[in-house]
Design an enzyme around this catalytic site. Structure first.
Site, PDB file in Angstrom:
ATOM      1  NE  ARG A  58      -0.542   1.707   3.571  1.00 18.46           N
ATOM      2  CZ  ARG A  58       0.635   2.312   3.722  1.00 18.46           C
ATOM      3  NH1 ARG A  58       1.733   1.636   3.985  1.00 18.46           N
ATOM      4  NH2 ARG A  58       0.723   3.620   3.600  1.00 18.46           N
ATOM      5  N   GLY A  59       0.238   2.386  -0.232  1.00 23.08           N
ATOM      6  CA  GLY A  59       0.972   3.620  -0.460  1.00 23.08           C
ATOM      7  C   GLY A  59       1.061   3.839  -1.960  1.00 23.08           C
ATOM      8  CB  ALA A  60       0.123   6.703  -4.111  1.00 20.86           C
ATOM      9  NE  ARG A 101      -7.014   0.585  -2.340  1.00 20.47           N
ATOM     10  CZ  ARG A 101      -6.172   1.093  -1.429  1.00 20.47           C
ATOM     11  NH1 ARG A 101      -4.999   0.535  -1.214  1.00 20.47           N
ATOM     12  NH2 ARG A 101      -6.502   2.158  -0.736  1.00 20.47           N
ATOM     13  CD  GLN A 217      -3.866   2.550   7.044  1.00 27.46           C
ATOM     14  OE1 GLN A 217      -4.401   3.030   8.036  1.00 27.46           O
ATOM     15  NE2 GLN A 217      -4.492   2.439   5.891  1.00 27.46           N
ATOM     16  CG  ASP A 258      -3.573   7.551  -1.606  1.00 28.09           C
ATOM     17  OD1 ASP A 258      -3.275   6.416  -1.984  1.00 28.09           O
ATOM     18  OD2 ASP A 258      -3.467   7.935  -0.428  1.00 28.09           O
ATOM     19  CG  ASN A 268      -3.215  11.203   2.826  1.00 23.04           C
ATOM     20  OD1 ASN A 268      -2.630  10.361   2.161  1.00 23.04           O
ATOM     21  ND2 ASN A 268      -2.878  11.470   4.072  1.00 23.04           N
ATOM     22  CE  LYS A 269      -5.711   4.964   4.065  1.00 23.90           C
ATOM     23  NZ  LYS A 269      -6.533   3.976   3.323  1.00 23.90           N
TER      24      LYS A 269
END
Length: 367
Positions: A58-60, A101, A217, A258, A268-269
């Site tokens: 995960r993470g762009a 995603r 996270q 993201d 973002n998250k």
């Protein structure tokens, strides 16, 4: 922490790389951290899709690198006798991975770049194209390392201005935009790791990690990697951010993202928007660490960014021995929220620090 120690740390936590035989994608299963550090190999399209969807990777930027390597691995197995058949298989694999995603623009950016590379070399033989795709994925990874380093150097310049005798610089971050989310330095954590490379001690900084509900996270990933790097680290619940800022413990906030819209709104998250609102109230500088590949000039504002809705079980059951909400209630569980550009102090890209008006700033760096 000397440079050798920093490199040893990076080797431990790097994700999104090939196995030595180039037949599989090698990642850390981030769903098991911090209790278990386990590397897994992904060799089928189903395994790669599941790893992206289930946040094993995960993470762009890390998703983009992993998708590129995934396409190279899958393409290397093709038995197609001609280009059209090879391209048809490639397109099917690309569309399948793209469905994992919907929000992280790096996923589509990397897949599209791999497709362009394939089409640019369509006159070559299939084995030559397969090798070229491996090289392109390597380039995407190397570029991501340099992008993160550039972001880190700019962010480190901001940290230097905040350093005072007798107390560490208080840094707050949300979710994980660190080494685990990129090819090396991270985005939001890059300034901290560059500080170590420039000779700062871990005690010169104090990183406050929002736990980042519901997937934790920050608690599981950011605190794991930052503490592993020897930096003073504290975890707090998301709803404690205001208390931290009121107490004067936070000097600066770095977050990742993201997707960034043309006007500077960014996704973002979930929880990032609330953090930015609180920071604005207390006058804390709030910086978004955004590789230029996450800036989508085709999207006018945050209102047009699609937001992924995730499994209700992540809220009600995932971290509990018993369900923590009644069976008959609905659950609202968006993966991301959109933060308005008016709340941002600046956006750190690998090409420079952008400030409002953001569309003009993005144009100036060539977007």
């Amino acid at each position: 922490m000397n440079n050798a120690s920093v490199e040893k740390f990076f080797d431990k936590v790097l994700t999104g790389r090939l196995t030595p035989d180039r037949q599989a994608l090698d990642i850390i299963d981030q769903t098991l951290l911090p209790g278990t550090v386990k590397r897994i190999n992904l060799s089928t399209k189903e395994e790669i899709w599941e790893a992206i969807k289930k946040l094993r990777v995960r993470g762009a930027p890390a998703i983009g690198v992993s998708a590129a390597y995934g396409m190279a691995v899958l393409s290397s197995r093709s038995q197609a006798a001609d280009f059209d058949s090879f391209y048809s298989e490639f397109k099917a694999n690309k569309e399948y991975l793209a469905s994992s995603r919907p929000t992280a623009v790096n996923l589509f950016w990397a897949l599209n770049r791999m497709e362009k590379t394939l089409l640019d070399n369509r006159t070559k033989s299939i084995p030559e194209i397969q090798e070229i795709l491996y090289h392109e994925a390597d380039k995407i990874q190397a570029e991501d390392v340099q992008i993160s380093r550039n972001i880190g150097e700019i962010g480190f310049g901001l940290l230097k201005d905040l350093k005072k005798e007798g107390r560490p610089v208080g840094i707050e971050t949300h979710c994980n935009a660190g080494t685990l989310a990129t090819a090396k330095y991270g985005t939001a954590t890059a300034p901290m790791y560059i500080a170590l490379e420039h000779g700062w001690k871990g005690t010169d900084m104090h990183v406050y990690c929002d736990e980042t509900r519901p997937l934790l996270q920050g608690a599981r990933l950011t605190s794991f990697e930052v503490a592993s790097a020897g930096i003073t680290t504290t975890v707090q619940c998301d709803n404690m951010a205001s208390s931290l800022m009121r107490a004067g413990l936070i000097d600066i906030i770095f977050v990742g993202c993201d997707r960034v819209a043309r006007n500077g709104d960014f996704a973002n998250k979930i929880g990032t928007s609330g953090l930015a609102i609180i920071a604005k109230h207390y006058g804390i500088p709030f910086y978004v660490c955004a590789p230029s590949s996450t800036i989508d000039m085709e999207t006018p504002s945050g209102s047009q960014i699609p937001i992924e809705m995730r499994d209700p079980d992540e809220v009600t059951e995932m971290w509990y021995q018993e369900r923590m909400a009644p069976e008959n209630v609905n659950v609202y569980n968006p993966a991301f929220d959109v933060t308005d550009h008016s709340l941002i102090t600046g956006m750190i890209t690998e090409k420079g620090l952008c400030t409002a008006p953001f569309e003009d700033a993005f144009r100036k760096i060539g977007l």
